[in-house]
Design an enzyme around this catalytic site. Sequence first.
Site, PDB file in Angstrom:
ATOM      1  N   GLU A  94      -3.154  -4.587  -2.892  1.00  0.00           N
ATOM      2  CA  GLU A  94      -3.599  -5.286  -4.080  1.00  0.00           C
ATOM      3  C   GLU A  94      -3.317  -5.054  -5.586  1.00  0.00           C
ATOM      4  O   GLU A  94      -3.561  -5.122  -7.186  1.00  0.00           O
ATOM      5  CB  GLU A  94      -5.056  -5.809  -3.564  1.00  0.00           C
ATOM      6  CG  GLU A  94      -5.779  -6.789  -2.712  1.00  0.00           C
ATOM      7  CD  GLU A  94      -5.022  -6.290  -1.660  1.00  0.00           C
ATOM      8  OE1 GLU A  94      -5.118  -4.810  -1.184  1.00  0.00           O
ATOM      9  OE2 GLU A  94      -6.224  -6.528  -0.574  1.00  0.00           O
ATOM     10  N   GLU A 134       0.064   5.641   0.636  1.00  0.00           N
ATOM     11  CA  GLU A 134      -0.411   6.243   0.745  1.00  0.00           C
ATOM     12  C   GLU A 134      -0.439   7.674   0.499  1.00  0.00           C
ATOM     13  O   GLU A 134       0.861   8.081   0.295  1.00  0.00           O
ATOM     14  CB  GLU A 134      -1.242   6.668   2.538  1.00  0.00           C
ATOM     15  CG  GLU A 134      -1.446   5.350   2.832  1.00  0.00           C
ATOM     16  CD  GLU A 134      -1.650   5.209   4.480  1.00  0.00           C
ATOM     17  OE1 GLU A 134      -1.698   3.927   5.348  1.00  0.00           O
ATOM     18  OE2 GLU A 134      -1.409   5.629   5.029  1.00  0.00           O
ATOM     19  N   CYS A 191     -10.868  -3.952  -3.810  1.00  0.00           N
ATOM     20  CA  CYS A 191      -9.897  -4.321  -4.332  1.00  0.00           C
ATOM     21  C   CYS A 191     -10.158  -5.321  -4.776  1.00  0.00           C
ATOM     22  O   CYS A 191      -9.454  -6.520  -5.743  1.00  0.00           O
ATOM     23  CB  CYS A 191      -8.478  -4.970  -3.094  1.00  0.00           C
ATOM     24  SG  CYS A 191      -7.673  -3.738  -2.763  1.00  0.00           S
ATOM     25  N   CYS A 201     -10.624  -5.383   0.167  1.00  0.00           N
ATOM     26  CA  CYS A 201     -11.571  -3.860   0.649  1.00  0.00           C
ATOM     27  C   CYS A 201     -12.981  -4.703  -0.686  1.00  0.00           C
ATOM     28  O   CYS A 201     -11.839  -5.777  -1.897  1.00  0.00           O
ATOM     29  CB  CYS A 201     -11.118  -3.036   1.236  1.00  0.00           C
ATOM     30  SG  CYS A 201     -10.231  -2.288  -0.755  1.00  0.00           S
ATOM     31  N   ASN A 216       1.033  -1.028   0.246  1.00  0.00           N
ATOM     32  CA  ASN A 216      -0.456   0.463  -0.155  1.00  0.00           C
ATOM     33  C   ASN A 216       0.904   1.539  -0.271  1.00  0.00           C
ATOM     34  O   ASN A 216       2.308   1.257   0.500  1.00  0.00           O
ATOM     35  CB  ASN A 216      -1.536   0.270   1.441  1.00  0.00           C
ATOM     36  CG  ASN A 216      -0.666  -0.093   2.655  1.00  0.00           C
ATOM     37  OD1 ASN A 216       0.444  -0.982   2.310  1.00  0.00           O
ATOM     38  ND2 ASN A 216      -1.315   0.113   3.388  1.00  0.00           N
ATOM     39  N   ALA A 270      -0.803  12.296   1.332  1.00  0.00           N
ATOM     40  CA  ALA A 270      -1.418  13.614   2.683  1.00  0.00           C
ATOM     41  C   ALA A 270      -3.099  13.697   2.734  1.00  0.00           C
ATOM     42  O   ALA A 270      -3.902  13.940   3.613  1.00  0.00           O
ATOM     43  CB  ALA A 270      -1.471  14.546   3.107  1.00  0.00           C
ATOM     44  N   TYR A 322      -5.206  11.199   1.651  1.00  0.00           N
ATOM     45  CA  TYR A 322      -5.826  10.123   2.656  1.00  0.00           C
ATOM     46  C   TYR A 322      -6.136   9.125   0.719  1.00  0.00           C
ATOM     47  O   TYR A 322      -6.894   8.242   1.354  1.00  0.00           O
ATOM     48  CB  TYR A 322      -7.067  10.513   3.206  1.00  0.00           C
ATOM     49  CG  TYR A 322      -6.543  11.119   4.517  1.00  0.00           C
ATOM     50  CD1 TYR A 322      -5.959   9.940   5.356  1.00  0.00           C
ATOM     51  CD2 TYR A 322      -6.674  12.083   5.041  1.00  0.00           C
ATOM     52  CE1 TYR A 322      -4.750  10.204   7.154  1.00  0.00           C
ATOM     53  CE2 TYR A 322      -6.074  12.550   5.907  1.00  0.00           C
ATOM     54  CZ  TYR A 322      -5.522  11.475   6.956  1.00  0.00           C
ATOM     55  OH  TYR A 322      -4.568  11.795   8.194  1.00  0.00           O
TER      56      TYR A 322
HETATM   57 ZN   LIG Z   1      -8.212  -2.499  -1.206  1.00  0.00          ZN
END
Ligand SMILES: [Zn+2]
Length: 132
Positions: A52, A42, A86, A83, A40, A44, A46
Amino acid sequence: MSDLYQAALAAQKNAYCPYSKHPVGAALRTVSGKVFAGCNVETAHYIAIHAEASAIAAMITAGEREVAEIAIVGPYDGLCSPCGDCRQRIREFCDKMTVKVSVYAQDGKLLKTYTIDELLPDSFGPENLAGL
Ligand SMILES: [Zn+2]
């Protein structure tokens, strides 16, 4: 221990997740036998790229299109299943709805294996678009 788990674990170590502090790694094998991993990433504001999706992006970048199986490693011993977004991304690149999605604990214990059909029953895919 599964080679996909090992690849996912190695990718997880590179996760960039200063906001969630929730590092995840994923690794997939294509039908041609190649392995692609992702973590993953990320930002700032969000909006993040999940592990995945990162592994799928690596696969697509390399010119591959079909997932044979995928492994995911979360940051704890609980079930870090994909999630919803994904699940849809994985499904996009599965020719068969029996493709296995395995979720591992940090220590390599296999927590659960799903088929993509179990994760996303009655899913919408490319074949659902008119004209395909
Ligand atoms: Zn996901």
